[in-house]
Scaffold this motif. Structure first.
Motif, PDB file in Angstrom:
ATOM      1  N   SER A 189       8.740 -11.767  -8.533  1.00 50.58           N
ATOM      2  CA  SER A 189       8.403 -12.633  -7.399  1.00 50.58           C
ATOM      3  C   SER A 189       9.156 -12.176  -6.154  1.00 50.58           C
ATOM      4  N   PRO A 190       8.549 -12.311  -4.977  1.00 50.56           N
ATOM      5  CA  PRO A 190       9.250 -11.946  -3.747  1.00 50.56           C
ATOM      6  C   PRO A 190      10.373 -12.923  -3.439  1.00 50.56           C
ATOM      7  N   LEU A 191      11.203 -12.563  -2.481  1.00 49.61           N
ATOM      8  CA  LEU A 191      12.300 -13.439  -2.074  1.00 49.61           C
ATOM      9  C   LEU A 191      11.751 -14.782  -1.591  1.00 49.61           C
ATOM     10  N   PRO A 192      12.487 -15.871  -1.824  1.00 48.77           N
ATOM     11  CA  PRO A 192      12.014 -17.192  -1.406  1.00 48.77           C
ATOM     12  C   PRO A 192      11.651 -17.220   0.076  1.00 48.77           C
ATOM     13  N   VAL A 198       4.416 -11.275   1.880  1.00 47.39           N
ATOM     14  CA  VAL A 198       4.226 -10.267   0.842  1.00 47.39           C
ATOM     15  C   VAL A 198       2.755 -10.180   0.439  1.00 47.39           C
ATOM     16  N   ASP A 199       2.101 -11.328   0.304  1.00 43.56           N
ATOM     17  CA  ASP A 199       0.681 -11.336  -0.055  1.00 43.56           C
ATOM     18  C   ASP A 199      -0.156 -10.605   0.990  1.00 43.56           C
ATOM     19  N   ALA A 200       0.146 -10.881   2.257  1.00 40.63           N
ATOM     20  CA  ALA A 200      -0.606 -10.240   3.338  1.00 40.63           C
ATOM     21  C   ALA A 200      -0.344  -8.733   3.359  1.00 40.63           C
ATOM     22  N   ALA A 201       0.931  -8.371   3.174  1.00 39.85           N
ATOM     23  CA  ALA A 201       1.294  -6.949   3.184  1.00 39.85           C
ATOM     24  C   ALA A 201       0.638  -6.206   2.034  1.00 39.85           C
ATOM     25  N   ALA A 202       0.591  -6.858   0.862  1.00 38.36           N
ATOM     26  CA  ALA A 202      -0.012  -6.212  -0.308  1.00 38.36           C
ATOM     27  C   ALA A 202      -1.481  -5.917  -0.059  1.00 38.36           C
ATOM     28  N   GLY A 203      -2.177  -6.869   0.516  1.00 33.16           N
ATOM     29  CA  GLY A 203      -3.592  -6.657   0.809  1.00 33.16           C
ATOM     30  C   GLY A 203      -3.815  -5.507   1.762  1.00 33.16           C
ATOM     31  N   GLU A 204      -2.969  -5.429   2.775  1.00 25.25           N
ATOM     32  CA  GLU A 204      -3.098  -4.351   3.753  1.00 25.25           C
ATOM     33  C   GLU A 204      -2.738  -3.004   3.138  1.00 25.25           C
ATOM     34  N   THR A 238      -2.161  -4.881  -8.805  1.00 31.45           N
ATOM     35  CA  THR A 238      -1.630  -5.954  -9.665  1.00 31.45           C
ATOM     36  C   THR A 238      -0.499  -6.688  -8.960  1.00 31.45           C
ATOM     37  N   GLY A 239       0.341  -5.914  -8.228  1.00 31.77           N
ATOM     38  CA  GLY A 239       1.396  -6.508  -7.423  1.00 31.77           C
ATOM     39  C   GLY A 239       2.440  -7.280  -8.208  1.00 31.77           C
ATOM     40  N   GLN A 240       2.579  -7.022  -9.518  1.00 32.28           N
ATOM     41  CA  GLN A 240       3.482  -7.822 -10.334  1.00 32.28           C
ATOM     42  C   GLN A 240       4.797  -7.137 -10.660  1.00 32.28           C
ATOM     43  N   ASN A 241       4.784  -5.829 -10.812  1.00 35.70           N
ATOM     44  CA  ASN A 241       5.979  -5.122 -11.254  1.00 35.70           C
ATOM     45  C   ASN A 241       6.534  -4.271 -10.123  1.00 35.70           C
ATOM     46  N   ALA A 242       7.537  -4.819  -9.435  1.00 30.72           N
ATOM     47  CA  ALA A 242       8.094  -4.135  -8.263  1.00 30.72           C
ATOM     48  C   ALA A 242       8.728  -2.801  -8.634  1.00 30.72           C
ATOM     49  N   ILE A 243       9.304  -2.702  -9.823  1.00 33.25           N
ATOM     50  CA  ILE A 243       9.973  -1.461 -10.210  1.00 33.25           C
ATOM     51  C   ILE A 243       8.949  -0.356 -10.454  1.00 33.25           C
ATOM     52  N   GLN A 244       7.840  -0.690 -11.094  1.00 38.89           N
ATOM     53  CA  GLN A 244       6.784   0.312 -11.283  1.00 38.89           C
ATOM     54  C   GLN A 244       6.229   0.785  -9.952  1.00 38.89           C
ATOM     55  N   ILE A 245       6.013  -0.156  -9.043  1.00 38.62           N
ATOM     56  CA  ILE A 245       5.530   0.221  -7.706  1.00 38.62           C
ATOM     57  C   ILE A 245       6.528   1.158  -7.041  1.00 38.62           C
ATOM     58  N   GLY A 246       7.818   0.811  -7.154  1.00 40.31           N
ATOM     59  CA  GLY A 246       8.849   1.619  -6.511  1.00 40.31           C
ATOM     60  C   GLY A 246       8.922   3.036  -7.059  1.00 40.31           C
ATOM     61  N   ILE A 247       8.847   3.170  -8.370  1.00 37.71           N
ATOM     62  CA  ILE A 247       8.933   4.510  -8.973  1.00 37.71           C
ATOM     63  C   ILE A 247       7.705   5.341  -8.620  1.00 37.71           C
ATOM     64  N   SER A 276       6.259   4.905   3.442  1.00 41.37           N
ATOM     65  CA  SER A 276       7.283   4.145   4.178  1.00 41.37           C
ATOM     66  C   SER A 276       6.945   2.659   4.196  1.00 41.37           C
ATOM     67  N   SER A 277       5.673   2.337   4.366  1.00 45.27           N
ATOM     68  CA  SER A 277       5.243   0.935   4.358  1.00 45.27           C
ATOM     69  C   SER A 277       5.467   0.294   2.989  1.00 45.27           C
ATOM     70  N   VAL A 278       5.193   1.053   1.943  1.00 45.66           N
ATOM     71  CA  VAL A 278       5.430   0.528   0.590  1.00 45.66           C
ATOM     72  C   VAL A 278       6.920   0.268   0.380  1.00 45.66           C
ATOM     73  N   SER A 279       7.773   1.136   0.905  1.00 47.56           N
ATOM     74  CA  SER A 279       9.227   0.936   0.788  1.00 47.56           C
ATOM     75  C   SER A 279       9.649  -0.361   1.463  1.00 47.56           C
ATOM     76  N   MET A 280       9.089  -0.640   2.643  1.00 43.60           N
ATOM     77  CA  MET A 280       9.410  -1.899   3.325  1.00 43.60           C
ATOM     78  C   MET A 280       8.898  -3.102   2.543  1.00 43.60           C
ATOM     79  N   TYR A 281       7.737  -2.945   1.947  1.00 39.22           N
ATOM     80  CA  TYR A 281       7.169  -4.008   1.105  1.00 39.22           C
ATOM     81  C   TYR A 281       8.104  -4.301  -0.070  1.00 39.22           C
ATOM     82  N   LEU A 282       8.625  -3.253  -0.693  1.00 39.90           N
ATOM     83  CA  LEU A 282       9.504  -3.421  -1.851  1.00 39.90           C
ATOM     84  C   LEU A 282      10.811  -4.110  -1.499  1.00 39.90           C
TER      85      LEU A 282
END
Length: 441
Positions: A189-192, A198-204, A238-247, A276-282
């Protein structure tokens, strides 16, 4: 032989001791109750286990099983007698009622229990009970040997549970279902307060990623670059596993640098901007932040990366050679993770740590499963017809984890949190040998 009346009288003696503790709890002040509570809980654990096992014996009607239960009780009471804190409290508490032999026939030695009466210290009553269990139950070396081994196994299982930590933050976590290793789905889950952003960024990011992938398909880029961008897309969707996205994103960054000069300038810039955008998302996920911080302090050399890659290869090979012990997705995912380590000189600390934590998670889950499996063999809850097969499969899966743990052991000085493995491995090796000997016998 074990007479039913003997067991009933032993059970009555246990109940009398328990009632003596209960009387203190009802009559004394809170301070006194708090003082005796640890001793009470220890005795209650012994009593509960005896009652539970006794119920199993009554259902089965198996005489030898009754002997095992009595011998288990004897060992447990002897253990209590060596517990100084328990024995000190037990010496102060007095028995509140007498114990009389129940029904007949009964061994003559069981009459000793009638000496247990009001005013006697609980410690003395336990001593008499142990003496009765020594003499009132016919000695059977096979039974006693079986009980001793079971007690050792149970202690090992409990120690193993204390040693094995929870699974770590990593691209992959595991579960064991029906004796088979599976991938556990993770949802980060993203930070409170950042959920909407995060939802908007993921879609973009998904939209831009699709555009990037289309342009790469129409170019002459290296297939590895396109494959990694497509993999990153799947993780973003899927947007569920931040570590997989990061790797996956790290892999894309490395490939972007490697093939930058081969791409048209506009496409190369688009690729760099996307990663770079994905890094900011993470950065909106605490799990990725914590993982990144751990990677920064990890001391990982090129030699370590080669070792990690080899461990993954060994695990994948072992799992593929015995397909019954894991879901096909497990070796597939581990092989994909290993590919990130193909070039030790270019592999980042984050990728190396991701691989280490994934392997560690496999060991954690399988060792935990091993502790549960030991319990099942102790308490005879494995179906007899499938017991040998179950032990063989469990042994194969545990052996894979031992191989992985042995490989990770050499990395412990440079990577925080691996120190628990050595002691855990010793227990697992010992119990695995006993399980396999038992299955072979």
């Amino acid at each position: 032989m074990i007479y039913q009346s003997d067991i009933l009288t032993v059970n009555d003696a246990i109940a009398a001791i328990r009632q003596s503790f209960d009387s203190i709890a009802r009559r004394e002040k809170e301070e006194v109750r708090a003082e005796i509570e640890p001793a009470y809980l220890k005795f209650e654990s012994v009593r509960y286990r005896f009652a539970h096992r006794l119920m199993q014996v009554r259902r089965s009607g198996h005489v030898q099983a009754a002997g095992v239960v009595i011998s288990e009780l004897r060992h447990a009471l002897i253990d209590l007698s060596y517990d100084k804190e328990f024995w000190q409290i037990a010496s102060q508490i007095r028995i509140t009622r007498v114990v009389r032999p129940r029904n007949s026939p009964f061994h003559d030695d069981i009459r000793l229990l009638s000496e247990i009466g009001r005013g006697m210290p609980v410690s003395t009553a336990i001593g008499i009970l142990v003496e009765v269990l020594n003499g009132g139950v016919e000695w059977n070396e096979d039974i006693d040997r079986e009980v001793f081994a079971a007690n050792e196994a149970e202690r090992d299982a409990n120690t193993l549970r204390k040693l094995v930590p929870e699974q770590k933050i990593a691209p992959v976590q595991f579960e064991v279902e029906g004796g088979q290793l599976h991938i556990r789905q993770q949802a980060h889950s993203p930070l409170p307060g950042r959920e909407a952003v995060v939802d908007a960024a993921a879609g973009e990011l998904v939209r831009r990623g699709e555009d990037l992938a289309n342009q790469l398909r129409n170019s002459n880029c290296d297939p590895r670059l396109l494959n990694n961008v497509e993999e990153l897309q799947e993780h973003l969707k899927t947007g569920q596993n931040a570590i997989q996205i990061g790797i996956s994103n790290l892999a894309c960054e490395q490939l972007a640098k490697a093939f930058y000069v081969e791409l048209p300038d506009a496409l190369a810039a688009l690729l760099v901007a996307h990663t770079s955008s994905v890094s900011m998302y993470l950065s909106q996920f605490s799990e990725w932040r914590d993982f990144s911080e751990s990677a920064e302090i990890a001391r990982v050399t090129e030699f370590d990366v080669s070792s990690i890659s080899q461990i993954l290869s060994d695990v994948v090979n072992d799992l593929e050679q015995d397909p019954q012990i894991s879901d096909p997705e497990v070796p597939k995912v581990l092989r994909a993770l290993r590919e990130f380590l193909d070039d030790p000189k270019k592999s980042s600390k984050k990728v190396a740590l991701a691989a280490v934590r994934t392997i560690e998670n496999l060991v954690i889950r399988v060792f935990g499963y091993g502790a549960d499996f030991i319990d099942k063999t102790i308490h005879k809850t494995i179906d007899r017809s499938s017991g040998v097969v179950a032990i063989a499969l469990a042994g194969a899966l545990i052996s894979v984890a031992l191989t992985a743990a042995g490989g990770l052991g050499v990395l412990a000085p440079g990577i925080e949190g691996l120190g628990w493995m050595q002691d855990a491995m010793s227990i697992v090796v010992r119990q695995l040998q006993l399980l396999q000997q038992g299955a072979g016998g």
